[in-house]
Design a protein around this motif. Sequence first.
Motif, PDB file in Angstrom:
ATOM      1  N   UNK A  45      47.382  43.741  42.272  1.00 32.01           N
ATOM      2  CA  UNK A  45      46.042  44.027  42.794  1.00 32.01           C
ATOM      3  C   UNK A  45      45.256  42.734  42.975  1.00 32.01           C
ATOM      4  N   UNK A  46      44.190  42.817  43.785  1.00 33.06           N
ATOM      5  CA  UNK A  46      43.262  41.710  43.946  1.00 33.06           C
ATOM      6  C   UNK A  46      42.385  41.625  42.699  1.00 33.06           C
ATOM      7  N   UNK A  47      42.159  40.410  42.193  1.00 26.44           N
ATOM      8  CA  UNK A  47      41.301  40.227  41.022  1.00 26.44           C
ATOM      9  C   UNK A  47      39.844  40.134  41.458  1.00 26.44           C
ATOM     10  N   UNK A  48      39.075  41.179  41.150  1.00 22.72           N
ATOM     11  CA  UNK A  48      37.628  41.187  41.401  1.00 22.72           C
ATOM     12  C   UNK A  48      36.939  41.688  40.150  1.00 22.72           C
ATOM     13  N   UNK A  49      35.635  41.430  40.040  1.00 24.66           N
ATOM     14  CA  UNK A  49      34.913  41.902  38.865  1.00 24.66           C
ATOM     15  C   UNK A  49      34.923  43.423  38.783  1.00 24.66           C
ATOM     16  N   UNK A  50      34.837  44.092  39.933  1.00 25.49           N
ATOM     17  CA  UNK A  50      34.822  45.556  39.929  1.00 25.49           C
ATOM     18  C   UNK A  50      36.141  46.120  39.410  1.00 25.49           C
ATOM     19  N   UNK A  51      37.265  45.558  39.854  1.00 26.13           N
ATOM     20  CA  UNK A  51      38.564  46.100  39.456  1.00 26.13           C
ATOM     21  C   UNK A  51      38.939  45.720  38.030  1.00 26.13           C
ATOM     22  N   UNK A  52      38.347  44.627  37.517  1.00 27.18           N
ATOM     23  CA  UNK A  52      38.739  44.095  36.212  1.00 27.18           C
ATOM     24  C   UNK A  52      37.744  44.426  35.104  1.00 27.18           C
ATOM     25  N   UNK A  53      36.665  45.117  35.420  1.00 22.88           N
ATOM     26  CA  UNK A  53      35.522  45.219  34.498  1.00 22.88           C
ATOM     27  C   UNK A  53      35.865  45.832  33.140  1.00 22.88           C
ATOM     28  N   UNK A  54      36.817  46.767  33.071  1.00 21.55           N
ATOM     29  CA  UNK A  54      37.110  47.379  31.770  1.00 21.55           C
ATOM     30  C   UNK A  54      37.869  46.431  30.848  1.00 21.55           C
ATOM     31  N   UNK A  55      38.396  45.331  31.409  1.00 18.18           N
ATOM     32  CA  UNK A  55      39.191  44.402  30.614  1.00 18.18           C
ATOM     33  C   UNK A  55      38.464  43.098  30.291  1.00 18.18           C
ATOM     34  N   UNK A  56      37.408  42.772  31.037  1.00 21.51           N
ATOM     35  CA  UNK A  56      36.709  41.526  30.799  1.00 21.51           C
ATOM     36  C   UNK A  56      35.901  41.088  31.999  1.00 21.51           C
ATOM     37  N   UNK A  57      35.857  39.764  32.224  1.00 16.17           N
ATOM     38  CA  UNK A  57      34.998  39.189  33.251  1.00 16.17           C
ATOM     39  C   UNK A  57      35.784  38.256  34.160  1.00 16.17           C
ATOM     40  N   UNK A  58      35.495  38.324  35.457  1.00 16.42           N
ATOM     41  CA  UNK A  58      36.021  37.360  36.421  1.00 16.42           C
ATOM     42  C   UNK A  58      34.913  36.348  36.697  1.00 16.42           C
ATOM     43  N   UNK A  59      35.237  35.061  36.578  1.00 19.63           N
ATOM     44  CA  UNK A  59      34.248  34.005  36.791  1.00 19.63           C
ATOM     45  C   UNK A  59      34.594  33.280  38.090  1.00 19.63           C
ATOM     46  N   UNK A  60      33.687  33.329  39.061  1.00 20.46           N
ATOM     47  CA  UNK A  60      33.917  32.654  40.332  1.00 20.46           C
ATOM     48  C   UNK A  60      32.597  32.482  41.057  1.00 20.46           C
ATOM     49  N   UNK A  61      32.569  31.531  41.948  1.00 23.58           N
ATOM     50  CA  UNK A  61      31.405  31.332  42.800  1.00 23.58           C
ATOM     51  C   UNK A  61      31.335  32.509  43.772  1.00 23.58           C
ATOM     52  N   UNK A  62      30.276  33.307  43.754  1.00 25.61           N
ATOM     53  CA  UNK A  62      30.201  34.478  44.641  1.00 25.61           C
ATOM     54  C   UNK A  62      30.369  34.135  46.117  1.00 25.61           C
ATOM     55  N   UNK A  63      30.006  32.936  46.498  1.00 20.44           N
ATOM     56  CA  UNK A  63      30.140  32.554  47.908  1.00 20.44           C
ATOM     57  C   UNK A  63      31.594  32.420  48.322  1.00 20.44           C
ATOM     58  N   UNK A  64      32.492  32.198  47.345  1.00 18.60           N
ATOM     59  CA  UNK A  64      33.901  32.005  47.654  1.00 18.60           C
ATOM     60  C   UNK A  64      34.763  33.203  47.266  1.00 18.60           C
TER      61      UNK A  64
END
Length: 314
Positions: A15-34
Amino acid sequence: MPTSMPSPSIRIPVELLTQASFSQFGTVIENPAHSNAPRSQRLPFNAVSANQGTALKFVDVTHMTDLYHVAPSKKPARAVMNMFVCAPRDLRPHEPAESMPSSWGDIDFDDDEDGNNKRELFDVGILERHPFTTQTFIPMGLSQFDRHTQYLVIVAPTLPASASKRHVDRPPPYPTPKINRKKSIKDIFARARPSPFTNEAAPPPSQFSRLHPSQRPKGPGLPDLKNLRAFIANGNQAVTYGAGTWHAPMAVIGDRPIDFVVVQFANDVAIEDCQEIVLKPDRSAEEGMVVMVDSDSSGKVLVKAGVGSVKAKL
């Protein structure tokens, strides 16, 4: 010697790693513009001007959680920062199989291969967790546009303790002992409602209620293998595993190693800092837990399930 548990034969699409898809497991850290996620699902953020107007500061992109005060030893933890140099993993050739993850239903991905794409398999042989701390992996020296090196983020929910005992016919492998202490008269009456001390009708909120669900203690249960998930991450994404989240060791896919800076808490009590489960395929299982790694002619890993998948099949 780590505890082991029987593993069914399941193949997991990426799957694609996004905050929405990963939220139950933790946090995705990335520049929102990218971010590669659809605009409607990009990270919410608060940006403020910094460095005399030459920078944008994104506030609270992740939260470090220290839960060692509830650990059996009560030994305090300290913040630690380590570096892991992770070499690319060896993948084995694709072999057709009927099994697919229950989280995606009874789907056959074996007939949607493109002649220009390649499919390889990554065997998940061990899962670990850090029951009292978050753990953040920050890749260094890897561009988001590097199509030849990426990394897999493999996670699983935690089963209730009762379900864990059913699965392996024994208590959970890493129970948290209950500390027995004598209760004072005040403690006993404090449980009454309305409270004789404050006159409150509702019990006080849990000390963990302010934490996001991914950051709260997960209990002593085994990993829920039938809902194991695999995400592909690129060079502009760091990831925080919530406290107690079952996950595979970092798996680099591609041509070269990735250097990760890893930030967490630790108290040097081995069983409280890290717990491991070895996955042993059932006697009736063909292969155990396997992540399907599809890549295009340039070596970029393709997303085959969830948001951003290359092809959806109904």
